[in-house]
Design a protein around this motif. Structure first.
Motif, short mmCIF file in Angstrom:
data_model
loop_
_atom_site.label_atom_id
_atom_site.label_comp_id
_atom_site.label_asym_id
_atom_site.label_seq_id
_atom_site.Cartn_x
_atom_site.Cartn_y
_atom_site.Cartn_z
N GLU A 208 1.19 -1.25 -0.45
CA GLU A 208 -0.01 0.32 0.04
C GLU A 208 0.65 1.35 -0.28
OE1 GLU A 208 -3.83 -0.43 2.39
OE2 GLU A 208 -3.71 1.69 2.61
N ALA A 209 1.85 1.42 0.16
CA ALA A 209 2.74 2.30 0.67
C ALA A 209 3.29 3.33 -0.46
CB ALA A 209 4.46 2.02 1.89
N ARG A 212 0.62 4.22 -2.51
CA ARG A 212 0.58 5.54 -1.82
C ARG A 212 1.91 6.80 -2.70
NH1 ARG A 212 -3.92 6.74 0.97
NH2 ARG A 212 -4.75 5.07 1.85
N HIS A 213 3.01 5.81 -3.14
CA HIS A 213 3.63 7.22 -3.42
C HIS A 213 3.85 7.91 -4.03
CE1 HIS A 213 7.62 8.34 -3.76
NE2 HIS A 213 8.22 8.01 -2.04
N ILE A 234 -7.05 3.87 -4.43
CA ILE A 234 -6.26 4.17 -4.05
C ILE A 234 -5.62 5.15 -4.47
CG2 ILE A 234 -3.47 4.60 -2.74
CD1 ILE A 234 -4.34 2.12 -1.11
N ALA A 235 -5.97 4.79 -5.94
CA ALA A 235 -4.84 5.06 -6.86
C ALA A 235 -5.79 5.97 -7.47
CB ALA A 235 -4.77 3.26 -7.99
N MET A 238 -5.75 9.78 -7.61
CA MET A 238 -4.31 10.19 -8.07
C MET A 238 -4.08 10.13 -9.62
SD MET A 238 -2.13 8.64 -4.32
CE MET A 238 -0.70 9.65 -4.84
#
Ligand code: NAD
Length: 489
Positions: A208-209, A212-213, A234-235, A238
């Protein structure tokens, strides 16, 4: 055995203080430890990949091709140790891992050559002196998140095209099979510039990190639908490029002209290779009423003859499952089917022995109210359902949220055509289940996700498309402002 993250060409513990124990699924014994990667480790790896990107994308296509062939040559030279470690870490028999390793290095050879030849195209221009080009460009740092069932193959299907396209990568292997990914780095990538290939081990939090980067513009993911949905959520805000290869519930239809003996062998292979833990495993079988008895008898006899055992033993047909959580799902699906009227003809139990074994199982009297016909089982279970007409078989094959692969056994060309046109799945196998082709795009439809690996499509997934419109003469255009005549040049 202890192995460390591979970041910027170095093997390092990074910021990790905790470790993950890796066990051998054939006996439950711990065979190694790796660090549990932190968000800081992910950041270090991403920064290394980002620093390496500018130079890597400028490496000429022919030099990149030679570097990828060199990686393949090293894997070939160390194939034996990779095969053994895969068997101890993932469990499937040696012969199946031999095939996985051949596929892994051959994928690097395939993309070495495809990358050498492909950069884009030149378009017919709108006017003389204008050049129109379509240029395929790398994204930058690609996060590759890999599952455990084919830890090297699925890594190669991402990393080889990603590198050939000019990206650098941060790989997050499964927490259940990190040792082979790190072994591959030790063996095959030390001639590449530092930072081009990085591996950070860890679990879902580490993955997950990576997702999220902010400096990772693309995530290539193979794994379960639920993890894919989490990554997508999450993606998406972004606006990252995502490539998803998710679950499956592949149907195998036997047409009424098929040879029941051959079809039974084909089904046993397609359903039981890697103990049924293949994304394209046959998970539901549809047999015409007319052939049901002969086909079922053949299949049950064959399945009864298979040897369950440690994959290191050359006589083993079916190895252990990867872990107890996965075996429990098989047990649950069989129990649910039995409670709703299914009968177990062979297998049906987890044998009383160390490791995560489950007997290969054949069930009949199943229907689509049962989990075993609708949810991904991912284990050695073969549910058989009868059908009356080919129309009904097609409707049943399509009755799934997934659309990864589908198999048909027939010699009737009309049925074959009807099947490949009307069944919604990314791969259709007719009379040769689960055989892939380096040049044949592999991926799914519906909830399996729309990513494609292998083939030209598999390279394109890792490239952005740019259109360049260039007037080499730099001439003024009659359609420019201003429009009113007094001031027009
Ligand atoms: P999984 O989704 O549990 O894990 C896959 C990877 O994702 C692992 O590396 C894991 O650590 C990581 N991960 C977990 N949570 C995460 C998160 N929140 N963010 C980022 N990464 C995270 O899947 P699995 O059990 O390892 O693999 C089995 C599944 O993979 C099955 O559903 C199978 O169908 C699927 N699969 C699909 C294909 C295909 O090509 N379609 C191929 C092989 C396997």
């Amino acid at each position: 055995m202890e192995k460390l993250h591979h970041i910027n060409g170095q093997f390092t513990r990074g910021a990790s203080t905790e470790t993950i124990a890796v066990d051998n699924p054939a006996n439950g014994q711990i065979i190694g430890h790796v660090p549990l990667g932190t968000p800081e480790d992910i950041d270090t790896a991403v920064q290394a990949a980002k620093s390496a990107f500018d130079a890597w994308k400028r490496v000429s296509a022919s030099e990149k091709a030679e570097l990828l062939h060199e990686a393949s040559r090293k894997m070939r030279a160390h194939a034996h140790e990779l095969i053994e470690l895969l068997t101890r870490e993932e469990g499937k028999p040696l012969s199946e891992n031999e095939e996985e390793v051949v596929w892994t290095y051959s994928t690097f050879d395939y993309y070495a050559e495809l990358g050498r030849h492909s950069r884009g195209r030149v378009l017919p221009s709108t006017e003389d002196g204008v050049l129109n080009m379509v240029i395929k460009e790398p994204y930058g740092v690609v996060g590759c998140i890999v599952p455990w069932n084919y830890p090297l193959l699925l890594l190669a299907w991402k990393v080889a095209p990603a590198l050939a396209a000019g990206n650098t990568v941060v790989i997050k292997p499964s927490e259940m099979t990190p040792l082979t990914a790190l072994q591959l780095c030790e063996i095959a990538f030390d001639h590449l510039p530092p930072g081009v290939v990085n591996v950070v081990t860890g679990d879902g939090r580490t993955g997950e990190a990576l997702v999220r980067h902010p400096d990772v513009p693309m995530i290539a993911f193979t794994g379960s639908l639920s993890t894919g949905q989490k990554i997508a959520s999450i993606a998406a805000p972004m606006m990252k490029k995502t490539h998803f290869e998710l679950g499956g519930k592949d149907a195998f239809v036997i047409a009424d002209d098929a040879d029941p003996e051959l079809a039974a062998r084909a089904v046993a292979y397609a359903a039981l290779i890697n103990a049924g833990q293949v994304c394209t495993s046959t998970e539901r079988v549809y047999v015409p009423q007319r052939l049901a008895t002969r086909f079922t008898d053949q299949l049950v006899d064959l399945v009864k003859s298979l040897r369950l055992g440690d994959g290191m033993d050359a006589e083993t047909d079916i190895g252990p499952m990867i872990g107890d959580k996965y075996r429990q799902k098989v047990i649950d699906h069989i129990a649910d089917a039995k409670a709703k009227g299914a009968r177990v003809l062979t297998g049906g139990r987890a044998p009383d022995r160390p490791g995560y074994f489950h007997e290969p199982t054949v069930l009949v009297d199943v229907n689509h109210s049962m989990k075993i016909m609708t949810e991904e089982t991912f284990g050695p279970a073969i549910p058989l359902m009868t059908y009356d007409s080919f129309d009904e078989a097609i409707r049943l094959a399509n009755d799934s949220i997934y659309g990864l692969g589908a198999c048909l056994y027939t010699s009737d060309a009309k049925k074959a055509r009807r099947f490949f046109e009307d069944v919604k799945a990314g791969t259709i196998w007719i009379n040769d289940p689960l055989t892939d082709n380096y040049a044949g795009p592999f991926g799914g439809m519906k909830y399996t996700g729309g990513g494609r690996e292998l083939g030209e499509e598999g390279l394109d997934e890792f490239r952005e498309t740019k259109h360049v419109h260039w007037d080499i003469e730099a001439r003024p255009k009659p359609w420019w402002l201003p429009y009113h005549k007094e001031v027009r040049p």
